[in-house]
Design a protein around this motif. Structure first.
Motif, PDB file in Angstrom:
ATOM      1  N   ALA A   1       0.847  -1.189   0.000  1.00 46.58           N
ATOM      2  CA  ALA A   1       0.000   0.000   0.000  1.00 46.58           C
ATOM      3  C   ALA A   1       0.885   1.242   0.000  1.00 46.58           C
ATOM      4  CB  ALA A   1      -0.897   0.018   1.228  1.00 46.58           C
ATOM      5  N   GLN A   2       0.440   2.273  -0.693  1.00 46.07           N
ATOM      6  CA  GLN A   2       1.249   3.474  -0.770  1.00 46.07           C
ATOM      7  C   GLN A   2       1.006   4.348   0.443  1.00 46.07           C
ATOM      8  OE1 GLN A   2      -1.316   2.791  -2.693  1.00 46.07           O
ATOM      9  NE2 GLN A   2      -2.597   4.573  -2.999  1.00 46.07           N
ATOM     10  N   SER A   3       1.999   5.155   0.772  1.00 47.80           N
ATOM     11  CA  SER A   3       1.855   6.110   1.860  1.00 47.80           C
ATOM     12  C   SER A   3       2.693   7.336   1.548  1.00 47.80           C
ATOM     13  CB  SER A   3       2.288   5.495   3.196  1.00 47.80           C
ATOM     14  OG  SER A   3       3.658   5.187   3.165  1.00 47.80           O
ATOM     15  N   VAL A   4       2.317   8.414   2.179  1.00 47.06           N
ATOM     16  CA  VAL A   4       2.998   9.684   1.970  1.00 47.06           C
ATOM     17  C   VAL A   4       3.267  10.303   3.335  1.00 47.06           C
ATOM     18  CG1 VAL A   4       2.784  11.988   0.982  1.00 47.06           C
ATOM     19  CG2 VAL A   4       1.840  10.019  -0.243  1.00 47.06           C
ATOM     20  N   ALA A   5       4.475  10.815   3.524  1.00 52.73           N
ATOM     21  CA  ALA A   5       4.826  11.434   4.791  1.00 52.73           C
ATOM     22  C   ALA A   5       5.279  12.867   4.567  1.00 52.73           C
ATOM     23  CB  ALA A   5       5.935  10.646   5.478  1.00 52.73           C
ATOM     24  N   GLN A   6       4.746  13.752   5.364  1.00 53.03           N
ATOM     25  CA  GLN A   6       5.200  15.139   5.384  1.00 53.03           C
ATOM     26  C   GLN A   6       5.726  15.379   6.803  1.00 53.03           C
ATOM     27  OE1 GLN A   6       1.334  16.409   2.923  1.00 53.03           O
ATOM     28  NE2 GLN A   6       2.667  18.151   3.336  1.00 53.03           N
TER      29      GLN A   6
ATOM     30  N   VAL B   1       5.640   4.011  -2.516  1.00 54.70           N
ATOM     31  CA  VAL B   1       4.697   3.580  -3.551  1.00 54.70           C
ATOM     32  C   VAL B   1       5.294   2.406  -4.292  1.00 54.70           C
ATOM     33  CG1 VAL B   1       3.550   4.256  -5.691  1.00 54.70           C
ATOM     34  CG2 VAL B   1       3.748   5.894  -3.842  1.00 54.70           C
ATOM     35  N   SER B   2       4.499   1.399  -4.530  1.00 52.15           N
ATOM     36  CA  SER B   2       4.977   0.284  -5.343  1.00 52.15           C
ATOM     37  C   SER B   2       4.824   0.652  -6.807  1.00 52.15           C
ATOM     38  CB  SER B   2       4.168  -0.974  -5.027  1.00 52.15           C
ATOM     39  OG  SER B   2       2.804  -0.738  -5.211  1.00 52.15           O
ATOM     40  N   GLY B   3       5.810   0.285  -7.597  1.00 54.79           N
ATOM     41  CA  GLY B   3       5.759   0.605  -9.017  1.00 54.79           C
ATOM     42  C   GLY B   3       6.144   2.051  -9.276  1.00 54.79           C
ATOM     43  N   ASN B   4       5.739   2.543 -10.424  1.00 54.81           N
ATOM     44  CA  ASN B   4       6.063   3.921 -10.790  1.00 54.81           C
ATOM     45  C   ASN B   4       5.237   4.900  -9.964  1.00 54.81           C
ATOM     46  OD1 ASN B   4       7.875   3.218 -12.869  1.00 54.81           O
ATOM     47  ND2 ASN B   4       6.158   2.802 -14.238  1.00 54.81           N
ATOM     48  N   PRO B   5       5.902   5.845  -9.317  1.00 51.75           N
ATOM     49  CA  PRO B   5       5.140   6.787  -8.491  1.00 51.75           C
ATOM     50  C   PRO B   5       4.552   7.913  -9.320  1.00 51.75           C
ATOM     51  CG  PRO B   5       7.467   7.263  -8.301  1.00 51.75           C
ATOM     52  CD  PRO B   5       7.362   6.094  -9.230  1.00 51.75           C
ATOM     53  N   TYR B   6       3.315   8.216  -9.055  1.00 48.24           N
ATOM     54  CA  TYR B   6       2.686   9.419  -9.579  1.00 48.24           C
ATOM     55  C   TYR B   6       2.472  10.321  -8.371  1.00 48.24           C
ATOM     56  CZ  TYR B   6       1.747   6.417 -13.576  1.00 48.24           C
ATOM     57  OH  TYR B   6       1.867   5.561 -14.639  1.00 48.24           O
ATOM     58  N   LEU B   7       3.138  11.454  -8.382  1.00 50.42           N
ATOM     59  CA  LEU B   7       3.198  12.300  -7.190  1.00 50.42           C
ATOM     60  C   LEU B   7       2.612  13.674  -7.478  1.00 50.42           C
ATOM     61  CD1 LEU B   7       6.852  11.318  -6.304  1.00 50.42           C
ATOM     62  CD2 LEU B   7       4.784  10.488  -5.164  1.00 50.42           C
ATOM     63  N   PHE B   8       2.013  14.248  -6.472  1.00 48.62           N
ATOM     64  CA  PHE B   8       1.267  15.493  -6.638  1.00 48.62           C
ATOM     65  C   PHE B   8       1.499  16.419  -5.444  1.00 48.62           C
ATOM     66  CE2 PHE B   8      -1.687  13.872  -9.936  1.00 48.62           C
ATOM     67  CZ  PHE B   8      -1.492  12.515  -9.787  1.00 48.62           C
ATOM     68  N   TRP B   9       1.317  17.703  -5.696  1.00 45.82           N
ATOM     69  CA  TRP B   9       1.177  18.680  -4.627  1.00 45.82           C
ATOM     70  C   TRP B   9      -0.124  19.441  -4.836  1.00 45.82           C
ATOM     71  CZ3 TRP B   9       3.475  19.396  -0.093  1.00 45.82           C
ATOM     72  CH2 TRP B   9       4.746  18.840   0.115  1.00 45.82           C
ATOM     73  N   TYR B  10      -0.831  19.603  -3.710  1.00 43.36           N
ATOM     74  CA  TYR B  10      -2.055  20.393  -3.688  1.00 43.36           C
ATOM     75  C   TYR B  10      -1.912  21.455  -2.598  1.00 43.36           C
ATOM     76  CZ  TYR B  10      -4.635  16.927  -6.509  1.00 43.36           C
ATOM     77  OH  TYR B  10      -5.079  16.099  -7.518  1.00 43.36           O
ATOM     78  N   VAL B  11      -2.655  22.550  -2.768  1.00 41.90           N
ATOM     79  CA  VAL B  11      -2.660  23.619  -1.771  1.00 41.90           C
ATOM     80  C   VAL B  11      -4.096  23.857  -1.314  1.00 41.90           C
ATOM     81  CG1 VAL B  11      -2.783  25.427  -3.548  1.00 41.90           C
ATOM     82  CG2 VAL B  11      -1.980  25.996  -1.245  1.00 41.90           C
TER      83      VAL B  11
ATOM     84  N   PHE C   1      -0.460  19.906   0.713  1.00 43.93           N
ATOM     85  CA  PHE C   1      -0.571  18.453   0.787  1.00 43.93           C
ATOM     86  C   PHE C   1       0.205  17.806  -0.350  1.00 43.93           C
ATOM     87  CE2 PHE C   1      -3.746  17.731   4.035  1.00 43.93           C
ATOM     88  CZ  PHE C   1      -4.462  18.915   4.075  1.00 43.93           C
ATOM     89  N   CYS C   2       1.008  16.832   0.026  1.00 43.35           N
ATOM     90  CA  CYS C   2       1.659  15.970  -0.939  1.00 43.35           C
ATOM     91  C   CYS C   2       0.772  14.745  -1.122  1.00 43.35           C
ATOM     92  CB  CYS C   2       3.030  15.569  -0.397  1.00 43.35           C
ATOM     93  SG  CYS C   2       4.024  14.560  -1.499  1.00 43.35           S
ATOM     94  N   ALA C   3       0.732  14.174  -2.315  1.00 42.60           N
ATOM     95  CA  ALA C   3      -0.131  13.019  -2.558  1.00 42.60           C
ATOM     96  C   ALA C   3       0.549  12.062  -3.527  1.00 42.60           C
ATOM     97  CB  ALA C   3      -1.484  13.460  -3.115  1.00 42.60           C
ATOM     98  N   ALA C   4       0.188  10.803  -3.404  1.00 40.76           N
ATOM     99  CA  ALA C   4       0.712   9.781  -4.304  1.00 40.76           C
ATOM    100  C   ALA C   4      -0.435   8.926  -4.797  1.00 40.76           C
ATOM    101  CB  ALA C   4       1.738   8.911  -3.587  1.00 40.76           C
ATOM    102  N   HIS C   5      -0.359   8.573  -6.053  1.00 38.34           N
ATOM    103  CA  HIS C   5      -1.418   7.739  -6.614  1.00 38.34           C
ATOM    104  C   HIS C   5      -0.903   6.315  -6.811  1.00 38.34           C
ATOM    105  CE1 HIS C   5      -4.427   6.026  -9.244  1.00 38.34           C
ATOM    106  NE2 HIS C   5      -5.213   7.014  -8.913  1.00 38.34           N
ATOM    107  N   GLY C   6      -1.696   5.351  -6.333  1.00 39.26           N
ATOM    108  CA  GLY C   6      -1.370   3.953  -6.541  1.00 39.26           C
ATOM    109  C   GLY C   6      -2.660   3.164  -6.496  1.00 39.26           C
ATOM    110  N   GLY C   7      -2.776   2.145  -7.296  1.00 40.71           N
ATOM    111  CA  GLY C   7      -4.034   1.402  -7.288  1.00 40.71           C
ATOM    112  C   GLY C   7      -5.150   2.242  -7.841  1.00 40.71           C
ATOM    113  N   ASN C   8      -6.193   2.404  -7.066  1.00 36.83           N
ATOM    114  CA  ASN C   8      -7.371   3.118  -7.535  1.00 36.83           C
ATOM    115  C   ASN C   8      -7.520   4.513  -6.962  1.00 36.83           C
ATOM    116  OD1 ASN C   8      -8.486   1.141  -9.251  1.00 36.83           O
ATOM    117  ND2 ASN C   8      -9.158  -0.015  -7.456  1.00 36.83           N
TER     118      ASN C   8
END
Lengths: 111, 118
Positions: free
Chosen positions: A1-6, A27-37, A90-97
């Motif tokens: 499972a993916q997780s994100v730490a700030q 994140v397992s596999g290729n990470p898709y990473l984001f920043w939101y405000v 907020f930092c975010a990572a996408h994995g799975g759904n």
């Protein structure tokens, strides 16, 4: 499972100084990473994302983020902070759904 | 023209009541989400629907029931409200794609619905 730490709940910088908001991911596999405000009483707004390619990603409002695979980090940066940048980031990572978010870092830029 | 709109923006109610929050998006997206943001600002996904089909259902009490009448709407109904349900609930949407990069879709969030349970 993916997780994100700030690791920082709060970041304070003086206006005009460079700012960094830290993020690490798992994140397992290729990470898709984001920043939101998130501004007060508002929903999250997209700033930038990393999919592949150049490790330095440029986004909205002069923000950029550097993807570092060896350190599994995706720190948000801006060369010169503005008072109006004060918000929750907020930092975010996408994995799975779904998209997983970090706990958020409150940035305060003082005049 | 608001892309993702939620109603109501504020909701104050008593414990034990049943309430609903509505969400509509006019972006033509096929995936919608509900997130809960607690008092410490931690954001946690609750549900995700793709083309009216439930695809994510996190560990959420079954008092919470999402309903998607069509792909532009995802409503959240909460039964027997408890004090711990007090939070800001965010609706979001995205366009789901397949293949490489399918996880790179940006979420568009609504402004949030602040629920206070007394």
């Amino acid at each position: 499972a993916q997780s994100v730490a700030q690791p920082e709940d709060q970041v304070n910088v003086a206006e005009g100084n460079p700012l960094t908001v830290k993020c690490t991911y798992s994140v397992s596999g290729n990470p898709y990473l984001f920043w939101y405000v998130q501004y007060p009483n508002r929903g999250l707004q997209f700033l930038l994302k990393y999919i592949t390619g150049d490790n330095l990603v440029k986004g909205s409002y002069g923000f950029e983020a550097e993807f570092n695979k060896s350190q599994t980090s995706f720190h948000l940066k801006k060369p010169s902070a503005l008072v109006s940048d004060s918000a929750l980031y907020f930092c975010a990572a996408h994995g799975g759904n779904d998209m997983r978010f970090g706990a958020g870092t409150r940035l305060t830029v003082k005049p | 023209d608001t892309a993702v709109s939620q109603t109501p923006k504020y909701l104050v109610t008593q414990m034990g009541n049943d309430k609903s929050i509505k969400c509509e998006q006019n972006l033509g997206h096929d995936t919608m989400y509900w997130y809960k943001q607690d008092s410490k600002k931690f954001l946690k996904i609750m549900f995700s629907y793709n083309n009216k089909e439930l695809i994510i259902n996190e560990t959420v009490p079954n008092r919470f029931s999402p309903k998607s009448p069509d792909k532009a709407h995802l409503n959240l109904h909460i039964n027997s409200l408890e004090l711990g349900d007090s939070a800001v609930y965010f609706c979001a949407s995205s366009q789901r794609t397949s293949g490489r990069g399918s996880g790179a879709n940006v979420l568009t969030f609504g402004a949030g619905s602040r629920l206070t349970v007394l």
